[in-house]
Enzyme design. Sequence first.
Site, PDB file in Angstrom:
ATOM      1  N   SER A  26      -3.629  -3.566   0.328  1.00 45.78           N
ATOM      2  CA  SER A  26      -2.440  -4.266   0.821  1.00 45.78           C
ATOM      3  C   SER A  26      -2.780  -5.722   1.084  1.00 45.78           C
ATOM      4  O   SER A  26      -3.824  -6.028   1.671  1.00 45.78           O
ATOM      5  CB  SER A  26      -1.935  -3.611   2.107  1.00 45.78           C
ATOM      6  OG  SER A  26      -0.870  -4.364   2.666  1.00 45.78           O
ATOM      7  N   THR A  52       9.669  -7.242 -12.619  1.00 44.03           N
ATOM      8  CA  THR A  52       9.053  -8.570 -12.648  1.00 44.03           C
ATOM      9  C   THR A  52       8.086  -8.737 -11.487  1.00 44.03           C
ATOM     10  O   THR A  52       8.437  -8.481 -10.328  1.00 44.03           O
ATOM     11  CB  THR A  52      10.132  -9.660 -12.568  1.00 44.03           C
ATOM     12  OG1 THR A  52      11.054  -9.491 -13.645  1.00 44.03           O
ATOM     13  CG2 THR A  52       9.514 -11.044 -12.646  1.00 44.03           C
ATOM     14  N   CYS A  82       3.922   1.745  11.153  1.00 48.58           N
ATOM     15  CA  CYS A  82       4.817   2.479  10.245  1.00 48.58           C
ATOM     16  C   CYS A  82       5.507   3.646  10.938  1.00 48.58           C
ATOM     17  O   CYS A  82       6.462   4.201  10.406  1.00 48.58           O
ATOM     18  CB  CYS A  82       4.030   2.975   9.026  1.00 48.58           C
ATOM     19  SG  CYS A  82       3.449   1.627   7.985  1.00 48.58           S
ATOM     20  N   ALA A 142       0.812  -1.219   0.000  1.00 47.04           N
ATOM     21  CA  ALA A 142       0.000   0.000   0.000  1.00 47.04           C
ATOM     22  C   ALA A 142       0.844   1.268   0.000  1.00 47.04           C
ATOM     23  O   ALA A 142       0.422   2.292  -0.544  1.00 47.04           O
ATOM     24  CB  ALA A 142      -0.940  -0.003   1.204  1.00 47.04           C
ATOM     25  N   THR A 143       2.018   1.232   0.599  1.00 51.63           N
ATOM     26  CA  THR A 143       2.871   2.420   0.586  1.00 51.63           C
ATOM     27  C   THR A 143       3.232   2.797  -0.846  1.00 51.63           C
ATOM     28  O   THR A 143       3.146   3.972  -1.240  1.00 51.63           O
ATOM     29  CB  THR A 143       4.143   2.193   1.417  1.00 51.63           C
ATOM     30  OG1 THR A 143       3.776   2.123   2.806  1.00 51.63           O
ATOM     31  CG2 THR A 143       5.140   3.325   1.223  1.00 51.63           C
ATOM     32  N   ASN A 200      -6.264   4.005  10.565  1.00 45.59           N
ATOM     33  CA  ASN A 200      -5.516   2.859  11.058  1.00 45.59           C
ATOM     34  C   ASN A 200      -5.158   2.938  12.537  1.00 45.59           C
ATOM     35  O   ASN A 200      -4.706   1.948  13.102  1.00 45.59           O
ATOM     36  CB  ASN A 200      -4.227   2.681  10.237  1.00 45.59           C
ATOM     37  CG  ASN A 200      -3.367   3.928  10.236  1.00 45.59           C
ATOM     38  OD1 ASN A 200      -3.802   4.998   9.818  1.00 45.59           O
ATOM     39  ND2 ASN A 200      -2.134   3.812  10.702  1.00 45.59           N
TER      40      ASN A 200
END
Length: 375
Positions: A200, A238, A323, A70-71, A150
């Site tokens: 995420s 990739t 975080c 998600a970041t 969050n």
Amino acid sequence: MFIYLDNAATTKPCSEAVSAAVSAMTENFGNPSSLHRVGLNAQLVVDNARKIISGSLGVDSSSIVFTSGATESNNLALRGICTAYGRKRRKIVASSVEHASVDETLSALEKSGFEIVRIPPRSDGRFYVSDFIDSCDENTVMLTMMYVNNETGYILPVKETFSAVKRKFPEIVTHSDCVQAYMKMPVKANALNADLISLSGHKIHGIKGAGALYIKKGIRVLPLITGGKQEKGIRSGTESVPLICAFGAAAEKFMTDISERFSRVTELKEYLISHISGIDGVTVNSPDDGSPYIINISVGKRSEIMLHFLESKNIYVSSGSACSKGQKSGVLEQFGISGKNADSALRISMTAETTETELDEFISALREGTESIRG
């Protein structure tokens, strides 16, 4: 007994996610960009995961771009839109309680010349649609608002705000960080009126390292990472086939019983609050109508001391956003939680698999901690 109550930071991978990842590493281990059969098989399982996740959002599979998490999705959304549309429109409107990956990106964009308007909650601790609409104008390129906070579980009025803004300024791009809402509440792109949605994998019992960004058809997002044509050229590199497959497997497992799981966790929240309300010095910071998956409380003792006391009992909670690495994020203060209450805040985050027995152990340890810890 091992009791894990920090699911807003990360969840334990479900068996389906682990099996999907192992299969991708041992059977479908090819590079999805390779033109031979081994590469094609890898591409097919990636496409299957893309189909599952897009289906959960009610969108076409071509609108899903896989990222590392998600970041990266949030950075790609904000920076990609500003690069594509920011030459003429230079204002971004956001809530003041966004995740660090949004908030710090906004600060970086501000240094590069964008006007950033952060809308705080009012004195009652709630956000109002009119405050966002009043801050938008013809110069606004983007409105970003997380769905579920969050740290407190507060549910922001994304649907109402995005719909109202789109009626008045249809050219404004709307983005929502739905990390703490996805697979816990219904998240549908059309219902939210969202042009971009960040997701995420490891927050829904997938494996760390995979995320996704939904991009509505017709919205231009310029890439942050160049060097290949993967993900339609929007995210070169990739693809991590094992992590993407795990993400898809977890989404497939939980997408059919979101409402039942929400009801179960609501019962757990009510059970927890009813039993901690009598503990001296403990107050609940989360709103009654917030996400039941996240409960923020203040315990009257410094949060890091109480956190380690609970850890000594094999009980694991958080003192805030993972975080932030233990540092204060400032989000609680935005909600009117400051001083001693902010310094003693703990976040308890559950899943539908959390049991009353686990909560009983936590409640008992919390009561013991508030009585034994001094200072």
